[in-house]
Design a protein around this motif. Sequence first.
Motif, mmCIF file in Angstrom:
data_model
loop_
_atom_site.group_PDB
_atom_site.id
_atom_site.type_symbol
_atom_site.label_atom_id
_atom_site.label_comp_id
_atom_site.label_asym_id
_atom_site.label_seq_id
_atom_site.Cartn_x
_atom_site.Cartn_y
_atom_site.Cartn_z
ATOM 1 N N ASP A 15 0.818 -1.215 0.000
ATOM 2 C CA ASP A 15 0.000 0.000 0.000
ATOM 3 C C ASP A 15 0.855 1.269 0.000
ATOM 4 N N ILE A 16 2.007 1.181 -0.681
ATOM 5 C CA ILE A 16 2.904 2.335 -0.764
ATOM 6 C C ILE A 16 3.255 2.565 -2.223
ATOM 7 N N VAL A 17 3.247 3.823 -2.628
ATOM 8 C CA VAL A 17 3.641 4.162 -3.991
ATOM 9 C C VAL A 17 5.107 3.796 -4.191
ATOM 10 N N HIS A 18 5.443 3.205 -5.319
ATOM 11 C CA HIS A 18 6.812 2.774 -5.602
ATOM 12 C C HIS A 18 7.535 3.791 -6.472
ATOM 13 N N GLY A 19 8.677 4.281 -5.985
ATOM 14 C CA GLY A 19 9.632 4.959 -6.836
ATOM 15 C C GLY A 19 10.624 3.921 -7.328
ATOM 16 N N PRO A 20 11.712 4.334 -7.967
ATOM 17 C CA PRO A 20 12.654 3.367 -8.538
ATOM 18 C C PRO A 20 13.306 2.453 -7.514
ATOM 19 N N PHE A 21 13.645 2.974 -6.336
ATOM 20 C CA PHE A 21 14.316 2.129 -5.342
ATOM 21 C C PHE A 21 13.358 1.087 -4.785
ATOM 22 N N LEU A 22 12.185 1.518 -4.329
ATOM 23 C CA LEU A 22 11.231 0.581 -3.744
ATOM 24 C C LEU A 22 10.697 -0.400 -4.784
ATOM 25 N N GLN A 23 10.566 0.045 -6.036
ATOM 26 C CA GLN A 23 10.130 -0.875 -7.082
ATOM 27 C C GLN A 23 11.181 -1.960 -7.312
ATOM 28 N N GLY A 24 12.447 -1.549 -7.381
ATOM 29 C CA GLY A 24 13.516 -2.529 -7.550
ATOM 30 C C GLY A 24 13.595 -3.483 -6.373
ATOM 31 N N LEU A 25 13.422 -2.954 -5.165
ATOM 32 C CA LEU A 25 13.458 -3.802 -3.974
ATOM 33 C C LEU A 25 12.296 -4.780 -3.976
ATOM 34 N N SER A 26 11.129 -4.326 -4.405
ATOM 35 C CA SER A 26 9.958 -5.191 -4.478
ATOM 36 C C SER A 26 10.196 -6.369 -5.408
ATOM 37 N N VAL A 27 10.769 -6.100 -6.582
ATOM 38 C CA VAL A 27 11.068 -7.168 -7.545
ATOM 39 C C VAL A 27 12.102 -8.138 -6.955
ATOM 40 N N PHE A 28 13.138 -7.590 -6.334
ATOM 41 C CA PHE A 28 14.190 -8.413 -5.740
ATOM 42 C C PHE A 28 13.638 -9.311 -4.639
ATOM 43 N N LEU A 29 12.809 -8.760 -3.774
ATOM 44 C CA LEU A 29 12.278 -9.542 -2.667
ATOM 45 C C LEU A 29 11.285 -10.598 -3.143
ATOM 46 N N GLU A 30 10.544 -10.297 -4.203
ATOM 47 C CA GLU A 30 9.645 -11.317 -4.751
ATOM 48 C C GLU A 30 10.452 -12.492 -5.293
ATOM 49 N N GLU A 31 11.595 -12.213 -5.915
ATOM 50 C CA GLU A 31 12.464 -13.297 -6.376
ATOM 51 C C GLU A 31 12.997 -14.094 -5.189
ATOM 52 N N GLN A 32 13.329 -13.392 -4.104
ATOM 53 C CA GLN A 32 13.804 -14.091 -2.913
ATOM 54 C C GLN A 32 12.698 -14.942 -2.291
ATOM 55 N N ARG A 33 11.464 -14.440 -2.347
ATOM 56 C CA ARG A 33 10.340 -15.219 -1.817
ATOM 57 C C ARG A 33 10.177 -16.519 -2.601
ATOM 58 N N LEU A 34 10.251 -16.440 -3.933
ATOM 59 C CA LEU A 34 10.142 -17.643 -4.753
ATOM 60 C C LEU A 34 11.302 -18.601 -4.477
ATOM 61 N N GLU A 35 12.484 -18.036 -4.231
ATOM 62 C CA GLU A 35 13.628 -18.886 -3.880
ATOM 63 C C GLU A 35 13.381 -19.595 -2.554
ATOM 64 N N ALA A 36 12.803 -18.860 -1.581
ATOM 65 C CA ALA A 36 12.498 -19.469 -0.284
ATOM 66 C C ALA A 36 11.481 -20.599 -0.441
ATOM 67 N N VAL A 37 10.478 -20.391 -1.301
ATOM 68 C CA VAL A 37 9.491 -21.449 -1.563
ATOM 69 C C VAL A 37 10.169 -22.660 -2.184
ATOM 70 N N SER A 38 11.026 -22.426 -3.187
ATOM 71 C CA SER A 38 11.716 -23.519 -3.866
ATOM 72 C C SER A 38 12.619 -24.292 -2.907
ATOM 73 N N LEU A 39 13.353 -23.576 -2.067
ATOM 74 C CA LEU A 39 14.232 -24.247 -1.110
ATOM 75 C C LEU A 39 13.434 -25.009 -0.056
ATOM 76 N N ARG A 40 12.312 -24.449 0.375
ATOM 77 C CA ARG A 40 11.482 -25.139 1.366
ATOM 78 C C ARG A 40 10.917 -26.429 0.778
ATOM 79 N N ILE A 41 10.522 -26.376 -0.504
ATOM 80 C CA ILE A 41 10.029 -27.582 -1.163
ATOM 81 C C ILE A 41 11.149 -28.614 -1.293
ATOM 82 N N GLU A 42 12.348 -28.147 -1.637
ATOM 83 C CA GLU A 42 13.503 -29.054 -1.710
ATOM 84 C C GLU A 42 13.747 -29.732 -0.358
#
Length: 261
Positions: free
Chosen positions: A155-182
């Motif tokens: 619920d926060i407007v994204h500028g370039p830094f927060l948008q980049g961080l959002s994309v990065f953290l979503e990738e980390q979330r998917l990595e956490a899911v993949s590792l947990r499944i492993e």
Amino acid sequence: MISDQIRISLLGPLEITPPLGRPAEDPPFQVTAVKLRQVLAMLAVNANTMVSTEQLIDELWPYGPPRTVKTIVQTYVYQLRKLFRRTFHGPQRPQPLTTRPGGYLLAVPRDNVDVFTFQRLLEQGRSSLDQGEPAVAAEQLRASLELWRGPLPADIVHGPFLQGLSVFLEEQRLEAVSLRIEADLANNRHRELVGELRALVATHHLHESFHVRLMQALHRSGRRSEALNVYHQLRRVLDEELGLEPSPEARRIHQEILVSS
């Protein structure tokens, strides 16, 4: 210090949890103004590290700042300080938001910001898995994923830094899911994983890791033909959408399934 007890949640809607034992009459800490929420998010994801005025300007006005931009930033910081002071008043409650030469610092321990807790638990889970402790890894990775209440920041407007961080953290979330499944596969929970993995493959159809784990879960559950079908589906999708072949790992597991009795 009172700032050691403030907790900030950004993995979903922005939430500020005040210290335990604060007076009941203290008002809730609520930041409703769009730009104030953006400033607070920037400070929180850089907790205990100075954020320069220029970084704030670039985040808040990526297409060009107003003429009186530095005064406006000072006003936003002043308003945040008022909110902290109003919510966490008292002689033993020092101001957590401080001015530094060239910028500002939010003096809150990083362990009190869910973004950093998530990353720490992810690293611990990865390390435990590498060390052959899948049960410990699964517990750590589940704990990391339980912190997620939605995309960052929801619920926060994204500028370039927060948008980049959002994309990065979503990738980390998917990595956490993949590792947990492993880790769960290593703990022989293959039958329990099939439904979850089918949903993940449908949602993230270009994420090869989920296809590979589904192949493994199905094969270990005695569903060899379905596991082979998953490989053929993966190969078709990669070819049609990316012009690629499956990875060596996917091909190796496919071969193992083919030669198994």
